[in-house]
Design a protein around this motif. Sequence first.
Motif, PDB file in Angstrom:
ATOM      1  N   ARG D  46       0.795  -1.186   0.089  1.00 56.74           N
ATOM      2  CA  ARG D  46       0.002   0.143  -0.153  1.00 56.74           C
ATOM      3  C   ARG D  46       0.857   1.261  -0.128  1.00 56.74           C
ATOM      4  N   GLY D  47       0.205   2.466   0.100  1.00 53.90           N
ATOM      5  CA  GLY D  47       1.192   3.585   0.213  1.00 53.90           C
ATOM      6  C   GLY D  47       0.259   4.758   0.306  1.00 53.90           C
ATOM      7  N   HIS D  48       0.889   5.898   0.645  1.00 52.06           N
ATOM      8  CA  HIS D  48       0.251   7.100   0.787  1.00 52.06           C
ATOM      9  C   HIS D  48       0.702   7.944  -0.528  1.00 52.06           C
ATOM     10  N   VAL D  49      -0.143   9.114  -0.946  1.00 49.37           N
ATOM     11  CA  VAL D  49      -0.146   9.736  -2.145  1.00 49.37           C
ATOM     12  C   VAL D  49      -0.173  11.365  -1.570  1.00 49.37           C
ATOM     13  N   GLN D  50       0.812  11.908  -2.050  1.00 50.78           N
ATOM     14  CA  GLN D  50       0.631  13.386  -1.776  1.00 50.78           C
ATOM     15  C   GLN D  50       0.769  14.222  -2.991  1.00 50.78           C
TER      16      GLN D  50
ATOM     17  N   MET J   1     -17.840  18.391  13.810  1.00 52.88           N
ATOM     18  CA  MET J   1     -17.258  18.168  12.810  1.00 52.88           C
ATOM     19  C   MET J   1     -18.001  16.917  11.805  1.00 52.88           C
ATOM     20  N   PRO J   2     -18.278  17.263  10.586  1.00 55.69           N
ATOM     21  CA  PRO J   2     -18.815  16.177   9.866  1.00 55.69           C
ATOM     22  C   PRO J   2     -17.944  15.216   9.601  1.00 55.69           C
ATOM     23  N   SER J   3     -18.628  14.035   9.316  1.00 57.91           N
ATOM     24  CA  SER J   3     -17.653  12.761   9.124  1.00 57.91           C
ATOM     25  C   SER J   3     -17.157  12.797   7.649  1.00 57.91           C
ATOM     26  N   ARG J   4     -15.889  12.330   7.418  1.00 55.55           N
ATOM     27  CA  ARG J   4     -15.277  12.357   6.167  1.00 55.55           C
ATOM     28  C   ARG J   4     -15.746  11.025   5.310  1.00 55.55           C
ATOM     29  N   VAL J   5     -15.836  10.927   4.287  1.00 52.34           N
ATOM     30  CA  VAL J   5     -16.103   9.811   3.491  1.00 52.34           C
ATOM     31  C   VAL J   5     -15.303   9.759   2.224  1.00 52.34           C
ATOM     32  N   TYR J   6     -14.513   8.695   1.792  1.00 52.36           N
ATOM     33  CA  TYR J   6     -13.782   8.413   0.906  1.00 52.36           C
ATOM     34  C   TYR J   6     -14.392   7.549  -0.099  1.00 52.36           C
ATOM     35  N   LYS J   7     -13.811   7.608  -1.388  1.00 50.30           N
ATOM     36  CA  LYS J   7     -13.953   6.633  -2.514  1.00 50.30           C
ATOM     37  C   LYS J   7     -12.850   5.953  -2.863  1.00 50.30           C
ATOM     38  N   LYS J   8     -12.958   4.857  -3.439  1.00 51.10           N
ATOM     39  CA  LYS J   8     -11.834   4.110  -4.024  1.00 51.10           C
ATOM     40  C   LYS J   8     -12.262   3.575  -5.562  1.00 51.10           C
ATOM     41  N   VAL J   9     -11.117   3.873  -6.342  1.00 46.84           N
ATOM     42  CA  VAL J   9     -11.316   3.393  -7.681  1.00 46.84           C
ATOM     43  C   VAL J   9     -10.353   2.501  -8.284  1.00 46.84           C
ATOM     44  N   GLU J  10     -10.517   1.715  -9.091  1.00 46.80           N
ATOM     45  CA  GLU J  10      -9.742   0.529  -9.339  1.00 46.80           C
ATOM     46  C   GLU J  10      -9.134   0.809 -10.659  1.00 46.80           C
ATOM     47  N   LEU J  11      -7.629   0.974 -10.611  1.00 44.45           N
ATOM     48  CA  LEU J  11      -6.951   1.275 -11.974  1.00 44.45           C
ATOM     49  C   LEU J  11      -5.851   0.376 -12.045  1.00 44.45           C
ATOM     50  N   ALA J  26      -0.081   5.142 -12.370  1.00 43.31           N
ATOM     51  CA  ALA J  26      -1.702   5.155 -12.359  1.00 43.31           C
ATOM     52  C   ALA J  26      -1.952   6.299 -11.298  1.00 43.31           C
ATOM     53  N   VAL J  27      -1.162   6.520 -10.374  1.00 43.33           N
ATOM     54  CA  VAL J  27      -1.568   7.687  -9.042  1.00 43.33           C
ATOM     55  C   VAL J  27      -1.595   8.997  -9.968  1.00 43.33           C
ATOM     56  N   TRP J  39      -4.456   7.548  -0.615  1.00 42.89           N
ATOM     57  CA  TRP J  39      -3.657   6.294  -0.386  1.00 42.89           C
ATOM     58  C   TRP J  39      -3.818   5.374  -1.720  1.00 42.89           C
ATOM     59  N   PHE J  40      -2.837   4.342  -1.840  1.00 43.06           N
ATOM     60  CA  PHE J  40      -3.379   3.272  -2.765  1.00 43.06           C
ATOM     61  C   PHE J  40      -3.078   1.931  -2.294  1.00 43.06           C
ATOM     62  N   GLU J  41      -3.583   0.926  -2.780  1.00 44.99           N
ATOM     63  CA  GLU J  41      -3.729  -0.307  -2.096  1.00 44.99           C
ATOM     64  C   GLU J  41      -3.444  -1.271  -3.471  1.00 44.99           C
TER      65      GLU J  41
END
Lengths: 69, 69, 69, 69, 69, 69, 69, 69, 69, 69, 69, 69
Positions: D46-50, J1-11, J26-27, J39-41
């Motif tokens: 995995r990793g982090h992106v900035q 503080m409203p909760s954060r929501v994240y999305k994951k896309v597959e590349l 890809a990034v 982040w990436f996985e």
Amino acid sequence: MPSRVYKKVELVGTSTVGIEDAIQNAVETASKTLNNIDWFEVQEVRGHVQDGKVAHYQVVLKIGFRIEA
Amino acid sequence: MPSRVYKKVELVGTSTVGIEDAIQNAVETASKTLNNIDWFEVQEVRGHVQDGKVAHYQVVLKIGFRIEA
Amino acid sequence: MPSRVYKKVELVGTSTVGIEDAIQNAVETASKTLNNIDWFEVQEVRGHVQDGKVAHYQVVLKIGFRIEA
Amino acid sequence: MPSRVYKKVELVGTSTVGIEDAIQNAVETASKTLNNIDWFEVQEVRGHVQDGKVAHYQVVLKIGFRIEA
Amino acid sequence: MPSRVYKKVELVGTSTVGIEDAIQNAVETASKTLNNIDWFEVQEVRGHVQDGKVAHYQVVLKIGFRIEA
Amino acid sequence: MPSRVYKKVELVGTSTVGIEDAIQNAVETASKTLNNIDWFEVQEVRGHVQDGKVAHYQVVLKIGFRIEA
Amino acid sequence: MPSRVYKKVELVGTSTVGIEDAIQNAVETASKTLNNIDWFEVQEVRGHVQDGKVAHYQVVLKIGFRIEA
Amino acid sequence: MPSRVYKKVELVGTSTVGIEDAIQNAVETASKTLNNIDWFEVQEVRGHVQDGKVAHYQVVLKIGFRIEA
Amino acid sequence: MPSRVYKKVELVGTSTVGIEDAIQNAVETASKTLNNIDWFEVQEVRGHVQDGKVAHYQVVLKIGFRIEA
Amino acid sequence: MPSRVYKKVELVGTSTVGIEDAIQNAVETASKTLNNIDWFEVQEVRGHVQDGKVAHYQVVLKIGFRIEA
Amino acid sequence: MPSRVYKKVELVGTSTVGIEDAIQNAVETASKTLNNIDWFEVQEVRGHVQDGKVAHYQVVLKIGFRIEA
Amino acid sequence: MPSRVYKKVELVGTSTVGIEDAIQNAVETASKTLNNIDWFEVQEVRGHVQDGKVAHYQVVLKIGFRIEA
């Protein structure tokens, strides 16, 4: 010839002796109420420990048998 | 009554004899340093081969024990 | 020193006796045609049932051996 | 000859350079407190992106070492 | 800046109340002996049943913490 | 002492309230026809959505109980 | 046009240098005896450790090639 | 009676027609060089798309056959 | 409104014709003894081979039905 | 503080150079149209082979980014 | 009647309160831009820890909705 | 030559006819809004049952397409 249909049920056999004995215990118990048992598939091998020794094995397995259509 | 918490550690037991003996070796080694070992879960069964025969079995297992809270 | 490369083949050993015997049968059969067998990894344990008893065990395993480069 | 027993621990190595460097960082850190480290197995990358670039890699790996029985 | 390395340990938290409470129990017990706990990952949710009701929840989780290099 | 054998059945409990309530509904329904229920294992958590809100939770779980041999 | 059929074989490439080099070593060794190699799929990344450093990488991969029908 | 040993090989059958046809193509190609083919197990179903239509199906399957001991 | 509870059973449908026919055979056989069947989920597709041709397909599937509470 | 929501896309990133370069490609491509990539996985590492050499690497990865609520 | 087609997107809902609340946050955020959301499937439950307590839950889930054909 | 990047989206195609038709329906719907669709990967095969017959098939699949960089 009509097509055969099989059912799979999931059991947990236990034994103080070993893995094959736990499988055999589950198969024998199942065969008291199910006819036509044909195969088994081991899913997990676990067990309990007492006083630093394996007290008994627990083998989770699926048992397949033909359904009388 | 406070809730119990357990820890699981991952060991690899080996044996020239068989799978149950490899499990027992891992459990006994773990019990030298851990109290309250309660259960194990087999993760993988592997082994080494020499001269066309199984030289020893390697059983990867998790061992669960209660933590003194 | 050139890097070693290994190959893995998938076999199913069977035995009326037990799991270790089924593994050993597969390893011995493989060693008739393959040199340099080094390890095995169990993938599945299954078996056939007849008359409410385990008739034979089937152990699916991968066998790893070094390729002569 | 008594049977050997191994333990596996799970670490996450990180690196701004790459995957092998993250593995090496985890192995070196582990070797400060563990003797007899023998192998590793990568579980996840995995990793982090900035700012649209990989900032660092995170490699989850298991590290196996022999336990002094 | 030297790279950070993290360790993951596997615990089982239990609770008569619910899943979040079992997670919290495991995290709190872990934090008594581990500094720098950073995250958890649920692996399994199980539980025991008595008299037709859930007697307690068992949540298997991994807990990640930074290692002081 | 004869060895115990357990069976696992797979149910889907539903609830408009939450995950624990869906588990409890499945356990209670199972206990109307099964004696000796001992444990459950969550397999999946899903649910239906209506008008942008969770309408109900669906928890797929396995329920384990001892078979009267 | 007759349909193409492909075969996949499982190899383990090793390298003291890194993951890509281990993949390349496996691919090159395979190409000495197999024509029409088309793709690879990494299955596992492992390795051996000596003296607190990665001694070599082991990459388990499948290699796909077209069979001459 | 000596124990039987089986081998499993992994193939990818393709077809412009459908999934069963891709399986059949792989089985037929395998049977040109292997005797005693006994069963297959589908691993993956994939395919290529051209101009908004499925151009061909790709079925990854394992084929099991008895080894002449 | 009381919450609905569903049960899932695992069957293996077979067919000489194809995968959909094997699914249909399992569903029809199940519907002779189960009311309220609602859905199925394919788990595995396998089959037997004779004389270089697929002799029959075996589709392992789970069948879900509502339990009369 | 409203909760954060994240999305994951597959590349799927590709590179003739190596795995990290395919991830980076890809990034970078994703960051042209997505803000807040975090982040990436890595899901899979595959590649194409030509003339007995790795022609390019294909890394399947998920990319996670915060959604502007 | 033309066949329906659905799409699944992967989100991560977060909450300081609990798992159901994190699911609900993801569903509500998704429903701001997507019509016809029909179901969700939990993939992972994780979270962050601060000062020995769960700081927030992170639930990775897939959300399914009908595509307007 | 700049490196290609692909994206994968997850769809569920449905059909009253069969599995291939459900795949084709998903691919055709996707191709109305996506250019450069290249491949699909089946993830799950499920379906609904009415009156003891399969009412429709649901095929969960991923569809891969090249991103215009």
